[in-house]
Design an enzyme around this catalytic site. Structure first.
Site, PDB file in Angstrom:
ATOM      1  N   ASP A 123       0.848  -1.180   0.000  1.00  0.00           N
ATOM      2  CA  ASP A 123       0.000   0.000   0.000  1.00  0.00           C
ATOM      3  C   ASP A 123       0.897   1.249   0.000  1.00  0.00           C
ATOM      4  OD1 ASP A 123      -3.075   0.739   0.558  1.00  0.00           O
ATOM      5  OD2 ASP A 123      -1.865   2.052   1.809  1.00  0.00           O
ATOM      6  N   TRP A 124       0.602   2.248   0.832  1.00  0.00           N
ATOM      7  CA  TRP A 124       1.428   3.457   0.894  1.00  0.00           C
ATOM      8  C   TRP A 124       2.858   3.160   1.323  1.00  0.00           C
ATOM      9  CZ3 TRP A 124       1.922   8.482  -0.317  1.00  0.00           C
ATOM     10  CH2 TRP A 124       0.804   9.143  -0.826  1.00  0.00           C
ATOM     11  N   TRP A 164     -12.963   4.034  -2.920  1.00  0.00           N
ATOM     12  CA  TRP A 164     -12.312   4.155  -1.621  1.00  0.00           C
ATOM     13  C   TRP A 164     -12.023   5.619  -1.296  1.00  0.00           C
ATOM     14  CZ3 TRP A 164     -10.742   3.828   3.044  1.00  0.00           C
ATOM     15  CH2 TRP A 164      -9.519   4.351   3.455  1.00  0.00           C
ATOM     16  N   ASP A 250      -7.260  -8.623  -4.169  1.00  0.00           N
ATOM     17  CA  ASP A 250      -7.161  -7.195  -3.872  1.00  0.00           C
ATOM     18  C   ASP A 250      -7.578  -6.387  -5.093  1.00  0.00           C
ATOM     19  OD1 ASP A 250      -6.644  -4.698  -2.878  1.00  0.00           O
ATOM     20  OD2 ASP A 250      -4.492  -4.786  -3.264  1.00  0.00           O
ATOM     21  N   HIS A 280      -6.468  -7.089   0.492  1.00  0.00           N
ATOM     22  CA  HIS A 280      -5.536  -5.971   0.337  1.00  0.00           C
ATOM     23  C   HIS A 280      -4.456  -6.014   1.412  1.00  0.00           C
ATOM     24  CE1 HIS A 280      -4.036  -2.069  -0.811  1.00  0.00           C
ATOM     25  NE2 HIS A 280      -4.237  -1.592   0.410  1.00  0.00           N
TER      26      HIS A 280
END
Length: 304
Positions: A123-124, A164, A250, A280
């Protein structure tokens, strides 16, 4: 800069998270300092594995992976991004920018003086971690990308991300634990959901979590677009080992593994894998399996 600090007692008795806290200070960008928290487990003389979390999680996400990585002989570093976990939380959403997040992690990385690093990012954690790798490529030995990306804004975001992003801005109360629970394939016990909520006693602590979805570059004129393009130029020359370990369930990052495999030379000849029954947040669904993949990858690409 007004800064909030989650009380220590919020982190008491979290299931599976019996790790000692470590702290260092980073420049807040306005003449002050922020306290950044990180985990530092395993032998200090071993080559480090840097575990980078994303939105809206924190190092708690890696609690299942840290023990098997340490057991394999690795030093494991897992920072909490500013605004998350036990790290300080600037109170205004305008305090958070993509560039600042990168600078804060670069400062922590340099203070820890890490070398021969294996990056593991999701992710980030990839949006920031891959920028870190690109700015300090000689300090990294290898990298693992799991359910992440490095967007430049040249490609339109998918419908799942747009949904999202809209949800994150419209929902009256930002339900961190429920967001995690909704993005995994397993059923999270209430005490684990509470563990993800622990850093955020109330909405005032969630400015960083609220802002993150708006910082993802979604158009070429985004403030971070040029820097991400520059990072891609480094990645396109990166011939050290680079592994993709995306999950099979995901909708946000599906297909991103193929982009890395096409563009990053270091992906050639690696045992890329798809983590089965993973959402995810695959570290939550299949943490032990992902840790085994990382251990095998490091062993197969050990420094001579």
């Amino acid at each position: 800069m007004k800064v909030l600090r989650t009380p220590d007692e919020c982190f008491d008795n979290l299931p599976g998270y019996d790790f000692a806290p470590n702290y260092l200070s980073v420049d807040d960008g306005e003449g002050g300092e922020l306290r950044l928290h990180y985990l530092d487990e395993g032998p200090k003389g071993a080559d480090p594995v840097l575990l980078m979390h994303g939105e809206p999680s924190w190092s708690y996400l890696y609690r299942k992976m840290i023990p098997p990585l340490v057991q394999a002989g690795h030093r494991v570093i897992a920072p909490d991004l500013i605004g998350f976990g036990r790290s300080d939380k600037p109170a205004e959403r305008s305090d958070y920018t993509y560039a600042r997040h990168v600078t804060w992690i670069e400062s922590a990385f340099d203070q820890l003086n890490l070398e021969n690093v294996t990056l593991v990012c999701q992710d980030w954690g990839g949006l920031i971690g891959l920028r870190l790798l690109a700015s300090r490529p000689d300090r990294f030995a290898r990298a693992v990308a799991a359910n992440t990306m490095l967007p430049t804004g040249d490609q339109a975001p998918g419908e799942a991300f747009i949904a999202w992003q809209k949800f994150s801005q419209d929902v009256p109360e930002f339900p961190v634990g429920k967001i995690i629970a909704g993005a995994v394939t397993c059923e999270l016990p209430p005490e684990v959901v509470a563990g993800y909520d622990a850093p955020f006693p109330d909405e005032s602590y969630k400015a960083g979590a609220r802002q993150f979805p708006l910082l993802v570059p979604t158009s070429p004129d985004d403030p971070a677009s040029a820097d991400n393009k520059a990072a891609w130029e480094v990645l396109k020359r990166w011939d050290k080992p680079f592994l993709t370990a995306f999950s099979d369930s995901d909708p946000i990052t599906a297909g991103g593994d193929k982009v890395f495999q096409k563009l990053v030379p270091g992906t050639q000849g690696q045992a890329h894998t798809t983590i089965k029954q993973g959402g995810h947040f695959l570290q939550e669904d299949q943490g032990e399996a992902l840790a085994a993949v990382v251990n095998d990858f490091i062993a197969a690409n050990a420094r001579v």
